[in-house]
Enzyme design. Structure first.
Site, PDB file in Angstrom:
ATOM      1  N   ARG A  34      -3.356  45.001  10.141  1.00  0.00           N
ATOM      2  CA  ARG A  34      -3.711  45.474  11.493  1.00  0.00           C
ATOM      3  C   ARG A  34      -2.438  45.745  12.298  1.00  0.00           C
ATOM      4  NH1 ARG A  34      -7.633  41.925  15.118  1.00  0.00           N
ATOM      5  NH2 ARG A  34      -6.210  40.276  14.428  1.00  0.00           N
TER       6      ARG A  34
ATOM      7  N   ARG B 244     -16.813  29.364  20.034  1.00  0.00           N
ATOM      8  CA  ARG B 244     -16.082  29.144  18.788  1.00  0.00           C
ATOM      9  C   ARG B 244     -16.192  27.726  18.280  1.00  0.00           C
ATOM     10  NH1 ARG B 244     -12.204  33.610  18.927  1.00  0.00           N
ATOM     11  NH2 ARG B 244     -10.866  33.396  17.120  1.00  0.00           N
TER      12      ARG B 244
ATOM     13  N   ARG C 242       0.317  41.733  15.673  1.00  0.00           N
ATOM     14  CA  ARG C 242       0.049  40.530  16.459  1.00  0.00           C
ATOM     15  C   ARG C 242       0.765  39.353  15.808  1.00  0.00           C
ATOM     16  NH1 ARG C 242      -6.365  39.984  17.741  1.00  0.00           N
ATOM     17  NH2 ARG C 242      -6.021  37.853  17.042  1.00  0.00           N
TER      18      ARG C 242
ATOM     19  N   ARG D 228      -5.864  30.344  10.600  1.00  0.00           N
ATOM     20  CA  ARG D 228      -7.005  30.772  11.440  1.00  0.00           C
ATOM     21  C   ARG D 228      -8.311  30.733  10.631  1.00  0.00           C
ATOM     22  NH1 ARG D 228      -4.932  36.390  13.188  1.00  0.00           N
ATOM     23  NH2 ARG D 228      -6.977  36.663  14.130  1.00  0.00           N
TER      24      ARG D 228
ATOM     25  N   LYS E 133     -15.128  41.963  14.872  1.00  0.00           N
ATOM     26  CA  LYS E 133     -15.825  41.710  16.150  1.00  0.00           C
ATOM     27  C   LYS E 133     -15.316  42.658  17.239  1.00  0.00           C
ATOM     28  CE  LYS E 133     -14.420  37.395  16.181  1.00  0.00           C
ATOM     29  NZ  LYS E 133     -13.657  37.355  14.914  1.00  0.00           N
TER      30      LYS E 133
END
Ligand code: AP5
Length: 217
Positions: free
Chosen positions: A128, A89, A161, A172, A13
């Site tokens: 990431r 969400r 992160r 998540r 996203k």
């Protein structure tokens, strides 16, 4: 035009929002980025959000909806083209957005649902890395920096992160399936859902989104 990019963590996203911002005249509103900034700057919002984010849980709906109202409608951004990245969400947030838009005589044009299977999502998220100085997002597998974990632009050491650690990533994904996936049906019923394959390379995903939205790049 106002659109939502809907998809699980790691669907791309943020990556696609950036590409849409560069090519078209969009303002990106990423609730995740706004909340991370608030946590970093230790604001009142950040203090409230931190404990949820650390666990990979969602921040309460009422906090998020009033945040969106402040950013767009109390800051005169109503007439801008907006990409909602990571919002709504939950069904409560989606209903809150409908009501908010109705109050301000505004409307959502399209919701792009980005489909990616879990094993790809886990691989993307755990690899990431982010530059804490300029916020450039890298991926150690697909888009690595030129030098080992160092930002190409400013030489800063990249960071991971906190919520990209494997255990939190799994939570998540669970939270997404339990609380967010229902939005696919919610927007399908309203008639504004566009489904795209987001498993391919970012440039291909971008083409899929541009086509689904009927934009000319
Ligand atoms: P948020 O920041 O919104 O995280 P997320 O939805 O989990 O999304 P991500 O940023 O992890 O993934 P993405 O889909 O943007 O993928 P990206 O492009 O970065 O939210 C974080 C937390 O904040 C939540 O857990 C919650 O606590 C809170 N929060 C936020 N919004 C909220 C809300 N509305 N309500 C309540 N709580 C909220 O890509 C990921 C990686 O994959 C990158 O390394 C990238 O380079 C790579 N990649 C991307 N696309 C491709 C591709 N096509 N091929 C290969 N690699 C790719």
């Amino acid at each position: 035009m106002k659109i939502v990019l809907l998809g699980p963590p790691g669907a791309g996203k943020g990556t696609q929002s950036q590409m849409l911002v560069k090519t078209f005249n969009f303002l990106q509103i990423s609730t995740g980025d706004i909340l991370r900034d608030a946590v970093k700057n230790k604001t009142e919002l950040g203090e409230k959000a931190k404990m949820y984010m650390d666990k990979g849980e969602l921040v309460p709906d009422e906090i998020i909806i009033s945040l969106i109202e402040d950013i767009i409608y109390k800051n005169n951004k109503k007439d801008m083209n907006i990409i909602f990245d990571g919002f709504p969400r939950t069904v409560v947030q989606a209903q809150g957005l409908e009501k908010l838009m109705e109050n301000y005589s505004d409307r959502l044009d399209a919701v792009v649902s980005m489909n990616v299977k879990d094993e790809i999502l886990i691989s993307r998220l755990t690899s990431r890395r982010i530059c804490p100085t300029c916020n450039t997002v890298y991926n150690l597998i697909t888009t690595p920096p030129k030098n080992d974990e160092i930002c190409d632009y400013d030489g800063t050491r990249l960071i991971q992160r906190d919520d990209d650690k494997l255990e939190t990533v799994r939570n998540r994904l669970k939270v997404y399936r339990e609380q967010t996936e229902a939005l696919v049906d919610f927007y399908k019923k309203i008639g504004i859902l566009k489904e795209v394959n987001a498993e391919c390379k970012p440039e291909e995903v971008f083409k899929n989104i541009v086509k689904a939205l009927g934009l000319n790049s």
